[in-house]
Design a protein around this motif. Structure first.
Motif, PDB file in Angstrom:
ATOM      1  N   LEU A 123     -20.846 -15.244 -23.269  1.00  0.00           N
ATOM      2  CA  LEU A 123     -20.721 -15.926 -21.967  1.00  0.00           C
ATOM      3  C   LEU A 123     -21.436 -15.158 -20.864  1.00  0.00           C
ATOM      4  N   HIS A 131     -23.461 -22.583 -20.674  1.00  0.00           N
ATOM      5  CA  HIS A 131     -22.377 -21.785 -20.121  1.00  0.00           C
ATOM      6  C   HIS A 131     -21.224 -22.679 -19.645  1.00  0.00           C
ATOM      7  N   ARG A 135     -17.701 -22.252 -21.289  1.00  0.00           N
ATOM      8  CA  ARG A 135     -16.693 -21.632 -20.424  1.00  0.00           C
ATOM      9  C   ARG A 135     -15.483 -22.544 -20.238  1.00  0.00           C
ATOM     10  N   LEU A 274     -16.211 -10.082 -26.851  1.00  0.00           N
ATOM     11  CA  LEU A 274     -16.209  -9.797 -25.415  1.00  0.00           C
ATOM     12  C   LEU A 274     -14.792  -9.466 -24.931  1.00  0.00           C
ATOM     13  N   ALA A 278     -13.623  -5.931 -23.423  1.00  0.00           N
ATOM     14  CA  ALA A 278     -12.989  -5.868 -22.101  1.00  0.00           C
ATOM     15  C   ALA A 278     -11.664  -5.116 -22.188  1.00  0.00           C
ATOM     16  N   THR A 282     -12.330  -1.947 -19.691  1.00  0.00           N
ATOM     17  CA  THR A 282     -12.123  -2.282 -18.280  1.00  0.00           C
ATOM     18  C   THR A 282     -10.667  -2.087 -17.852  1.00  0.00           C
ATOM     19  N   THR A 328     -23.449  -5.265 -11.353  1.00  0.00           N
ATOM     20  CA  THR A 328     -23.965  -6.233 -12.303  1.00  0.00           C
ATOM     21  C   THR A 328     -25.368  -6.639 -11.861  1.00  0.00           C
ATOM     22  N   ARG A 330     -28.881  -9.432 -12.014  1.00  0.00           N
ATOM     23  CA  ARG A 330     -29.360 -10.800 -12.177  1.00  0.00           C
ATOM     24  C   ARG A 330     -30.877 -10.798 -12.136  1.00  0.00           C
ATOM     25  N   SER A 381     -14.654  -6.989  -7.684  1.00  0.00           N
ATOM     26  CA  SER A 381     -14.604  -6.226  -8.941  1.00  0.00           C
ATOM     27  C   SER A 381     -14.588  -7.122 -10.171  1.00  0.00           C
ATOM     28  N   SER A 383     -16.442  -9.808 -10.204  1.00  0.00           N
ATOM     29  CA  SER A 383     -17.652 -10.592  -9.977  1.00  0.00           C
ATOM     30  C   SER A 383     -17.325 -11.824  -9.117  1.00  0.00           C
ATOM     31  N   HIS A 387     -19.854 -16.599 -13.341  1.00  0.00           N
ATOM     32  CA  HIS A 387     -19.493 -15.586 -14.344  1.00  0.00           C
ATOM     33  C   HIS A 387     -18.231 -14.816 -13.955  1.00  0.00           C
ATOM     34  N   CYS A 389     -14.903 -13.115 -13.754  1.00  0.00           N
ATOM     35  CA  CYS A 389     -14.207 -12.620 -14.951  1.00  0.00           C
ATOM     36  C   CYS A 389     -13.142 -13.598 -15.457  1.00  0.00           C
TER      37      CYS A 389
HETATM   38  C1  HEM Z   1      -9.804  -4.653 -14.828  1.00  0.00           C
HETATM   39  C2  HEM Z   1     -10.289  -5.308 -15.828  1.00  0.00           C
HETATM   40  C3  HEM Z   1     -11.562  -6.104 -15.801  1.00  0.00           C
HETATM   41  C4  HEM Z   1     -12.636  -6.028 -14.965  1.00  0.00           C
HETATM   42  C5  HEM Z   1     -12.847  -5.100 -13.785  1.00  0.00           C
HETATM   43  C6  HEM Z   1     -13.581  -7.030 -15.408  1.00  0.00           C
HETATM   44  C7  HEM Z   1     -14.796  -7.282 -14.803  1.00  0.00           C
HETATM   45  C8  HEM Z   1     -15.656  -8.304 -15.141  1.00  0.00           C
HETATM   46  C9  HEM Z   1     -16.892  -8.605 -14.462  1.00  0.00           C
HETATM   47  C10 HEM Z   1     -17.460  -7.795 -13.298  1.00  0.00           C
HETATM   48  C11 HEM Z   1     -17.434  -9.693 -15.064  1.00  0.00           C
HETATM   49  C12 HEM Z   1     -18.702 -10.453 -14.679  1.00  0.00           C
HETATM   50  C13 HEM Z   1     -19.988  -9.694 -14.873  1.00  0.00           C
HETATM   51  C14 HEM Z   1     -21.144 -10.424 -14.249  1.00  0.00           C
HETATM   52  O1  HEM Z   1     -20.980 -11.236 -13.322  1.00  0.00           O
HETATM   53  O2  HEM Z   1     -22.277 -10.154 -14.674  1.00  0.00           O
HETATM   54  C15 HEM Z   1     -16.540 -10.088 -16.140  1.00  0.00           C
HETATM   55  C16 HEM Z   1     -16.761 -11.144 -16.981  1.00  0.00           C
HETATM   56  C17 HEM Z   1     -15.945 -11.442 -18.046  1.00  0.00           C
HETATM   57  N1  HEM Z   1     -14.742 -10.842 -18.370  1.00  0.00           N
HETATM   58 FE1  HEM Z   1     -13.857  -9.343 -17.369  1.00  0.00          FE
HETATM   59  N2  HEM Z   1     -13.075  -7.691 -16.492  1.00  0.00           N
HETATM   60  C18 HEM Z   1     -11.832  -7.157 -16.765  1.00  0.00           C
HETATM   61  C19 HEM Z   1     -10.961  -7.527 -17.775  1.00  0.00           C
HETATM   62  C20 HEM Z   1     -11.194  -8.535 -18.655  1.00  0.00           C
HETATM   63  C21 HEM Z   1     -10.286  -8.904 -19.713  1.00  0.00           C
HETATM   64  C22 HEM Z   1      -8.929  -8.284 -19.994  1.00  0.00           C
HETATM   65  C23 HEM Z   1     -10.898  -9.911 -20.398  1.00  0.00           C
HETATM   66  C24 HEM Z   1     -10.314 -10.624 -21.577  1.00  0.00           C
HETATM   67  C25 HEM Z   1      -9.902 -11.811 -21.588  1.00  0.00           C
HETATM   68  C26 HEM Z   1     -12.183 -10.193 -19.755  1.00  0.00           C
HETATM   69  C27 HEM Z   1     -13.082 -11.141 -20.161  1.00  0.00           C
HETATM   70  C28 HEM Z   1     -14.249 -11.436 -19.502  1.00  0.00           C
HETATM   71  C29 HEM Z   1     -15.169 -12.484 -19.944  1.00  0.00           C
HETATM   72  C30 HEM Z   1     -14.997 -13.384 -21.159  1.00  0.00           C
HETATM   73  C31 HEM Z   1     -16.232 -12.499 -19.018  1.00  0.00           C
HETATM   74  C32 HEM Z   1     -17.468 -13.393 -19.033  1.00  0.00           C
HETATM   75  C33 HEM Z   1     -17.298 -14.563 -18.107  1.00  0.00           C
HETATM   76  C34 HEM Z   1     -18.581 -15.373 -17.934  1.00  0.00           C
HETATM   77  O3  HEM Z   1     -19.677 -14.808 -18.034  1.00  0.00           O
HETATM   78  O4  HEM Z   1     -18.467 -16.574 -17.701  1.00  0.00           O
HETATM   79  N3  HEM Z   1     -12.323  -9.325 -18.701  1.00  0.00           N
HETATM   80  N4  HEM Z   1     -15.464  -9.227 -16.159  1.00  0.00           N
END
Ligand code: HEM
Length: 439
Positions: A123, A131, A135, A274, A278, A282, A328, A330, A381, A383, A387, A389
């Motif tokens: 994703l 997407h 999504r 993914l 995460a 994270t 991040t 682009r 944080s 995003s 995209h 999170c």
């Molecule tokens: C504090 C914890 C977390 C932070 C700071 C975080 C941060 C981020 C960021 C910054 C992005 C987007 C990156 C971009 O725009 O290029 C993202 C996307 C994503 N995160 Fe997290 N994340 C965290 C926890 C999680 C967890 C626990 C999951 C599990 C379900 C998760 C799943 C995803 C997924 C699937 C995307 C992709 C979404 C998309 O591209 O449509 N994240 N996350």
């Protein structure tokens, strides 16, 4: 062809060179020439979070975008949000018109790349229309309601982990709490059977640095081999869930449909990977960073003890001031503009999430850690835009349960000497956090 025949190794070497070695060399050289983007990259090598601040300040002085040698970099909250929501700014690599030699080389190298968080169809690097469809399916399963149903179980896990720690001797909370809480929750989400837990945790730990930049060749090879092993395990696991679905979220994802269409096996494996990454890289940082901030600030701890309704806000304030994901990137797919600044097709743009979170136009006294800050939630944080999170609700819930349970039980916990921050550049957190729980 085996993994050791020359072509796969040559392909891997090109992937590593283009993805890690070349950016590292170019940015270091740019830093020596005074380029602020390069200097910011070099500053991320320091395990001292304060090392970033002077560079963030200099970048900010250039307005919404600093035009560096290789990228336009923003620390401005509004500009970062606009960039991340711009339909012409894609999250993956955009090949040059007609296919340059470099993009042909990259396409050749990617032919046998293992499935990972930064390779399609993840994703993170997929754009509309794929997407949007993909999504929609995943967010249906990762709904706020589904996350709230995991709260009770997360609480049990947090309490169980603390029960196992002797409060009177120093303990590394990253190893015994911050990392185990999210990975145990993720293992449940993915429906990993008890007998496979340890194996999956090993894959996850080895594959997790795939989200970072500037890996050494050895680290890169280790990451790719763990991604391949995880892929094999996951294929068998998915076949099992199809035959006998459980009540975990991955089982629901296997059967989820929008307009009669489900996710393909590759999309399912990519999403599971993914989610696992995460969990490793994270949320663990959110917990570790939160413990470090609160342990050093008795005033903020007192406030939380008096007003426990502030915990969700405190988690957002931790995310704002010490974000687990630093930035991040682009790349523009067409000539466009972001907050009125023109960008040509093929421009590389970096949104410094940590910078946008300290934008003084949005956050008064941005350096101050304030759990009662009225607009703490306005950080980026997680995003922004398409995209944003997908795990944000889950991460917030785990952060709240994890921090609150720890500090309610051990309000006087003390950090011991020997705290070490991780050496990753984009992912920011603690490698070790020795504490005494009940001094
Ligand atoms: C504090 C914890 C977390 C932070 C700071 C975080 C941060 C981020 C960021 C910054 C992005 C987007 C990156 C971009 O725009 O290029 C993202 C996307 C994503 N995160 Fe997290 N994340 C965290 C926890 C999680 C967890 C626990 C999951 C599990 C379900 C998760 C799943 C995803 C997924 C699937 C995307 C992709 C979404 C998309 O591209 O449509 N994240 N996350």
């Amino acid at each position: 062809m085996t993994e050791f025949s020359p072509v796969p190794v040559a392909r891997a070497a090109v992937r590593w060179s283009l993805g890690h070695a070349l950016p590292r060399t170019l940015l270091r050289r740019a830093a020596r020439q005074g380029d602020l983007h390069g200097r910011m990259f070099v500053a991320t090598q320091s395990d001292d979070v304060a090392a970033l601040e002077p560079v963030l300040g200099e970048l900010r002085a250039h307005g919404p975008f600093y035009r560096g040698k290789y990228a336009s970099v923003s620390t401005d909250n509004a500009a970062v949000r606009a960039l991340l929501s711009n339909p012409d700014a894609a999250s993956g690599f955009v090949p040059a018109d007609g296919g340059s030699r470099l993009s042909r080389l990259q396409a050749w190298a990617m032919e046998d790349a293992p499935l990972g968080p930064l390779t399609p169809p993840s994703l993170l690097v997929t754009e509309p229309p794929d997407h949007t469809r993909y999504r929609k399916l995943v967010s249906r399963v990762f709904s706020v309601r589904a996350v709230e149903q995991l709260r009770g179980r997360t609480q049990q896990i947090a309490t169980g982990l603390l029960d196992q720690i002797d409060p009177s001797s120093p303990v590394d909370l990253v190893a015994s709490y911050c990392s185990l809480l999210p990975v145990t929750v993720i293992a449940e989400i993915l429906g990993v059977p008890e007998r496979d837990r340890e194996k999956v945790l090993r894959f996850g730990a080895a594959a997790a640095p795939s989200l970072d930049l500037g890996l050494s060749w050895r680290e890169f090879r280790r990451v790719e081999s763990a991604l391949r092993e995880f892929d094999h395990w996951l294929q068998r696991h998915l076949d099992g869930l199809r035959r006998r679905p459980g009540d975990d979220l991955l089982s629901q994802l296997v059967t989820a449909q929008v307009d009669g269409v489900s996710l393909t096996d590759t999309e399912l494996k990519s999403t599971a990977g993914l989610v696992l990454a995460a969990g490793f890289e994270t949320t663990v940082n959110l917990l570790g960073n939160g413990i470090a901030l609160l342990a050093q600030d008795p005033e903020q701890r007192r406030l939380l003890a008096e007003r426990d309704d502030l915990w969700p806000n405190a988690v957002d304030e931790v995310l704002r001031i010490d974000p687990p994901v630093l930035l991040t990137g682009r790349m523009t797919t067409a000539d466009t503009e972001v907050v009125g600044v023109p960008m040509n097709r093929g421009s590389v743009m970096v949104g410094l999430l940590a910078g946008a979170n300290r934008d003084p136009q949005v956050f008064p006294q941005p350096e101050k850690f304030d759990v009662a800050r009225a607009n703490a939630r306005d950080h980026v944080s997680f995003s922004a835009g398409r995209h944003y999170c997908l795990g944000a609700a889950l991460a917030r819930m785990e952060g709240e349960v994890g921090l609150r349970t720890l500090f309610e039980r051990h309000p006087d916990l003390r950090i011991e000497p020997g705290a070490v921050r991780r050496n990753t550049r984009i992912l920011r957190g603690h490698e070790q956090l020795p504490v005494t729980l009940s001094p």
